[in-house]
Design a protein around this motif. Structure first.
Motif, short mmCIF file in Angstrom:
data_model
loop_
_atom_site.label_atom_id
_atom_site.label_comp_id
_atom_site.label_asym_id
_atom_site.label_seq_id
_atom_site.Cartn_x
_atom_site.Cartn_y
_atom_site.Cartn_z
N ALA A 86 0.86 -1.07 -0.08
CA ALA A 86 -0.02 0.12 -0.09
C ALA A 86 0.97 1.48 -0.05
CB ALA A 86 -0.90 -0.01 1.32
N GLU A 87 0.41 2.22 -0.58
CA GLU A 87 1.11 3.48 -0.74
C GLU A 87 0.69 4.19 0.49
OE1 GLU A 87 0.79 7.70 -3.24
OE2 GLU A 87 0.97 5.83 -4.39
N ILE A 88 1.60 4.70 1.39
CA ILE A 88 0.95 5.46 2.59
C ILE A 88 1.91 6.95 2.22
CG2 ILE A 88 1.06 5.63 4.96
CD1 ILE A 88 1.28 2.65 5.13
N THR A 89 1.10 7.79 2.44
CA THR A 89 1.45 9.26 2.00
C THR A 89 1.02 10.18 3.27
OG1 THR A 89 0.93 8.79 -0.23
CG2 THR A 89 1.37 11.02 0.30
N LEU A 90 2.03 11.20 3.33
CA LEU A 90 1.85 12.11 4.59
C LEU A 90 2.18 13.51 4.34
CD1 LEU A 90 1.77 12.28 7.82
CD2 LEU A 90 4.23 12.43 7.61
N GLU A 91 1.23 14.49 4.23
CA GLU A 91 1.39 15.77 3.98
C GLU A 91 2.48 16.27 5.05
OE1 GLU A 91 -1.75 18.43 3.36
OE2 GLU A 91 -2.70 17.14 1.82
N ALA A 92 3.48 17.02 4.86
CA ALA A 92 4.38 17.41 5.84
C ALA A 92 4.77 18.87 5.44
CB ALA A 92 5.43 16.71 5.90
N ASN A 93 5.04 19.65 6.43
CA ASN A 93 5.53 21.15 6.48
C ASN A 93 7.07 20.96 6.36
OD1 ASN A 93 6.61 23.65 7.22
ND2 ASN A 93 4.84 24.14 7.97
N PRO A 94 7.57 21.40 5.35
CA PRO A 94 9.08 21.36 5.36
C PRO A 94 9.91 21.69 6.63
CG PRO A 94 8.42 22.42 3.29
CD PRO A 94 7.20 22.43 4.26
N ASP A 95 9.32 22.55 7.58
CA ASP A 95 10.03 22.77 8.85
C ASP A 95 9.85 21.63 9.71
OD1 ASP A 95 10.45 25.44 7.89
OD2 ASP A 95 8.49 26.15 8.69
N ASP A 96 8.88 20.87 9.57
CA ASP A 96 8.61 19.74 10.54
C ASP A 96 9.72 18.43 9.84
OD1 ASP A 96 6.83 21.07 11.70
OD2 ASP A 96 5.12 20.15 10.45
N ILE A 97 10.25 18.52 9.04
CA ILE A 97 11.08 17.26 8.36
C ILE A 97 12.32 17.35 9.04
CG2 ILE A 97 11.76 16.12 6.37
CD1 ILE A 97 9.54 17.37 4.76
N THR A 98 12.82 16.26 9.70
CA THR A 98 14.30 16.00 10.10
C THR A 98 14.75 14.67 9.88
OG1 THR A 98 13.54 15.12 12.38
CG2 THR A 98 13.77 17.55 12.17
#
Length: 110
Positions: A86-98
């Motif tokens: 299954a494709e599991i996708t998550l919207e993310a704010n670039p500031d939250d990505i580490t």
């Protein structure tokens, strides 16, 4: 082919162009996550097909943390036939990505 959309209604700030339901106060996160899990349980017989996609949108799903995402995904796996690929996708704010959040999301199958 079936898909599941999970709306995570939290944002760091209000954007002038957004018409979606959201809150800039994340204090109700646990209650929202528990409500999403209850709804998944209540709708477990709704989908007859294997779930091929799970999409976390919002709001900003990256705000709720890996533990909350794990709780939701575990509930979905217990109540629906989720395809192994299954494709599991998550919207993310670039500031939250580490590096840590990316590793956590990857471990969850995102």
């Amino acid at each position: 082919m079936a898909g599941i959309y999970i709306h995570i209604p939290f944002c760091k700030q209000a954007c002038y162009y957004c018409n979606f339901h959201f809150s800039t106060n994340i204090s109700a996160k646990d209650e929202i996550v528990n409500a999403i899990c209850r709804e998944a349980f209540e709708r477990k017989n709704y989908l007859q097909d294997s779930v091929e996609t799970i999409y976390f949108g919002g709001g900003t799903p990256s705000l709720i943390g890996a533990d909350a995402l794990h709780q939701i995904l575990d509930t979905l796996h217990r109540n629906f036939a989720i395809s192994n690929d299954a494709e599991i996708t998550l919207e993310a704010n670039p500031d939250d990505i580490t590096a840590v959040s990316l590793a956590q999301w990857k471990a969850l199958g995102v």
